[in-house]
Design an enzyme around this catalytic site. Sequence first.
Site, short mmCIF file in Angstrom:
data_model
loop_
_atom_site.label_atom_id
_atom_site.label_comp_id
_atom_site.label_asym_id
_atom_site.label_seq_id
_atom_site.Cartn_x
_atom_site.Cartn_y
_atom_site.Cartn_z
N LYS B 692 0.65 -1.14 0.26
CA LYS B 692 0.12 0.01 0.06
C LYS B 692 0.85 1.38 0.37
CE LYS B 692 -2.32 -1.56 4.01
NZ LYS B 692 -3.79 -1.73 4.56
N GLY B 695 3.49 7.49 1.45
CA GLY B 695 4.50 9.41 1.28
C GLY B 695 3.45 10.05 1.61
N GLU B 696 1.36 9.76 1.92
CA GLU B 696 1.14 10.75 2.28
C GLU B 696 1.14 10.08 4.08
OE1 GLU B 696 0.64 12.46 0.33
OE2 GLU B 696 0.58 11.36 -1.19
#
Lengths: 326, 745
Positions: B692, B695-696
């Site tokens: 999954k 980065g966020e």
Amino acid sequence: MNQFSYVRPASLKAAIDAVAKDNTARFIAGGTNLLDLMKSGVVIPEKLVDINRLPLKDIQLNGNTLHIGALALNSELAAHELVTTHHPLLSQALLAGASQQLRNMATVGGNMMQRTRCTYFYDTTMPCNKRSPNSGCGAIGGINRMHAIFGASESCIAVHPSDMCVALAALDATVLVTGPKGNRRIPFTDFHRLPGNTPQLDNNLAKGELITAVEIPANAYTKNVYYLKVRDRASYAFALVSVAAALDISNNVIRSARLAMGGVAHKPWRLYDAEKALAGKAPTEENFRHAADIALQSAKAYTHNQFKTGLSVNSIQTALLKAASV
Amino acid sequence: MKKQQTGQSMDRVDGRLKVTGGAKYFADHQLPELLYAALVCSSISNGTIKSINTTKALRAPGVQDVISHLNAPPVPGYKNSDPNAKDGLKIFKDNRIYSNGQPVAIVLANTMERAVHAASLVEVQYNQETHYTDMNANMGKAFQNNRMKDYTRGEADAWKKAPVTIDATYSLPLEVHNPMELAGIIAHWDTPDTLVLYAKTQGVKNVQDTIKRLFQIPEQNITVHSQFVGGGFGMALRVWPLEIATIVAAKKVRKPVKLVITRDQMFTLVGYRPNAVQRLSLGATADGKLTGITHEAVAVTSPYEDFTEGIVSMSKFMYACPNVTTRYKLVPLNISTPIWMRGPGEATGAFALESAIDELSYKLNIDPLELRVLNHADTDPEKDLPFSSKYLKEAYQLGAEKIGWSNRKAAPRSMQEDGMLVGYGMSSGTFGAFRGKATVSATLKADGSLILQSAAADIGPGTATAMVQIAADVTGIAPAKIKFMLGESAYPFAPQQGGSSTVSTLGSAVTDACKALQQKLAGLAISHVPAFKNAAPETIIFEDGQLLRAGQSEKISYETILQQQQLPEVNVVATSQSGEERKKYSMYSFSVHFTKVHVHPATGVVRIKHIVSVADAGTIVNAKTARSQMIGGVVGGIGMALTEEAVMDHRFGRFVNNNYADYHVPVNADTPPTDVYFINKKDPYINPMGSKGMGEIALIGFAAAVSNAVYHATGKRVRDLPITPDKVLDEKGYQQWKLENKMST
């Protein structure tokens, strides 16, 4: 950036002549501020007179007086044994300033000559009496969180950004200058000016005068000193407020004190009344608080920097406590 | 079997190029006869251009041309657009000024310095009109965009009826991405309808598509190069007017033109995280079960586009709450259009939600971690679907253990050390785990090396490195013999690098391309290799870069097949995308952030002393780059929490801290030891790797973990980011508590 000519004179006299006789000429040393000003179009010299080759880099004791050449680098000065031994407050203040990279370029004289970081000074589309006399002060009715609480005028509420100068003001330093009319000595606390009606003048140097050295007389502030810099970012940020505190303590009595602040005025701001209040007193939290309250009596805040008054009281007290507890 | 590559801490394949200066970023490219550009930007915030006097600028040394709406070649794609449609700023189309800093002209000269100087000589006269830049003063203009309708699950505003409530307003300032690399582009019209671009972009195909539309030339006539990007954080997710201006200028002068904008222009030309005010209201039972959440947000946008993002999204599904209401409005102002900034709207929303949950925990006298576990959503209450994978509870436990949560005393302002007030805070974050559509070309060479190509981007996370690892595991080919090539519009389609989706999307396409390549090799073996003659394809096994037949000892390496057939290479192209699984499962990544802070009692200075961040992001492809990415997000979170704010003087509509000295991104001294942990459990449904996005979530929620810790340390709740010393102190700058003996020494 404008096209400009560049000269690198070999002698002090040639350097001074180059600037004294040309209204568009400017000295340049580390260039850490001047280049920014030129890129922003705030300062538009037609000639740069590079003084880096002049023999003004020495750091030495003359008798009991520390002589610091105007071209000594901030990084060298901060680490110099004579400074860390005799004037540790200066070393602390230097290390609180800018970043290591900037300190490696910035000179003592250049540090003194740096301009305010007031945003209205840098943005040439905005009003600023310092950059463009009689255009108005952008900061007074604008964003003034970083601005002065002491000694400001209706023309200008900018602050001097230096940390080093705060320590030098506290340590009763003297500025040595050479100019077309010869040499003179200026007490450090008289070097920078308050804005008054002429905020375009940061200091009392005459046209063509060049800082050659700074001298610090011997003093007893070798142990109980502290430079406190309160800032929004842990490093590489200008002070919200800063405090240089130096105490000469003997038998639990403060024989004398030196206090100066940065980030609060158009010049390094000596707190003479607070110093007097501390002399002869015990180094207690209550006495420190009292001195801090005295220091802030003449403060005047603006829309966004109201916090600086209380923060200054707390910071003076904190710096004194830190200095006393060393 | 060879060592599994996925999960290893493989060094970046381009690391050496990056640290030795060998990596060429867009501005590093040089073309013959290149001209340098500088922008002249508006000093007013609303109105029209009355006149532009270019006499002095054109007389300056080395200046080639000054281009504005008065003399710019038309952009054909502008023609058909509806003048009332909010479809973006059409640079040089007319004399309208919408915001301060809007480009009004572009100056071309034979050096950058000359262009910049000449730009300062262009004299622009304006008809100034009243401008509106202050969101708080213009709340009356707030409107709803159709993309973001009000949402209610259960009963609207049910929180009001609850026995225990929190109703608080949180504000977040405008933040600017500020990557080190400045924006810009090199544009070169090879022929009147053939364009070559060296771009700073998070997606070369998106650039190609936008240019195709605006300049109405065939896609194959547009070549976009973007091998390396010096940070994006979202600001390079679209083609901006500055790039169109450069392309127009290059068209007019028929020479290549390079534009690199200045730092102050980064505040007005390439988007920002919109400032937002959020009201978060929670209702709960006395034993801590949430009965109502209402999340209302108002954020800014430009006059010419409605920018929306997921500010209120997290509140809809993060907690098991029967009654949820969200409302989201925009205030159009005389500023440029925002764009997603790392974590995007979810990070804005998470600050409010996770702060409010913390406030509720104190009101209920329940540990904030326990309160979250108590309200854990086992299934997605918004979509009414099971999660594809969710190990949030494990993440909570792991983070708590690593930060030493058990040492935390419950009461605010009850912990001290070294003269500092000590606080512990935590929060959680979540972001959609996406999988888009991408195509990868896989070419096996006769020497056994594998070349993979796709028009993807790498803005820093190490995309090519991860793809090499994925390909190595599928093919059994050693990573050193695999090359992943990206950043060229000539390669097969890949979406932009954004929304934490690259590994999922591109990794799936790499997997599928490698498998297709194996099938092609199997076909060759079955047709031509005696030992494999007439073998049923399903009986062929691929192992360590070789083909085997089930139950037989013969093996043949990939390259031997090619060599025997005298084939220089074998190529396949595979497209990959998600399927029905996304209808059956709700897919999210989760993160948990814990911080320990020191607050100086007299000055209000906050220093983070320790950070523990845990990611539930499925299978970790590269432990080293993943850790780096988490730390990068955390540093962004430190900025959001403590330092970052673009400050505007609304009298002028101009930013007053538009430089690196005054806009404070965190420096090393702000960044404490950061321990990153991964749950590292495969998501069984999302994609072949089970990975999954990450980065966020590295940033989402982090600011609340800091503000919650500051509250724990001081007893003062700061709901207005960033948490600068003046906000921790009272309005006069004193500590709100009495200075305690020796606390400050």
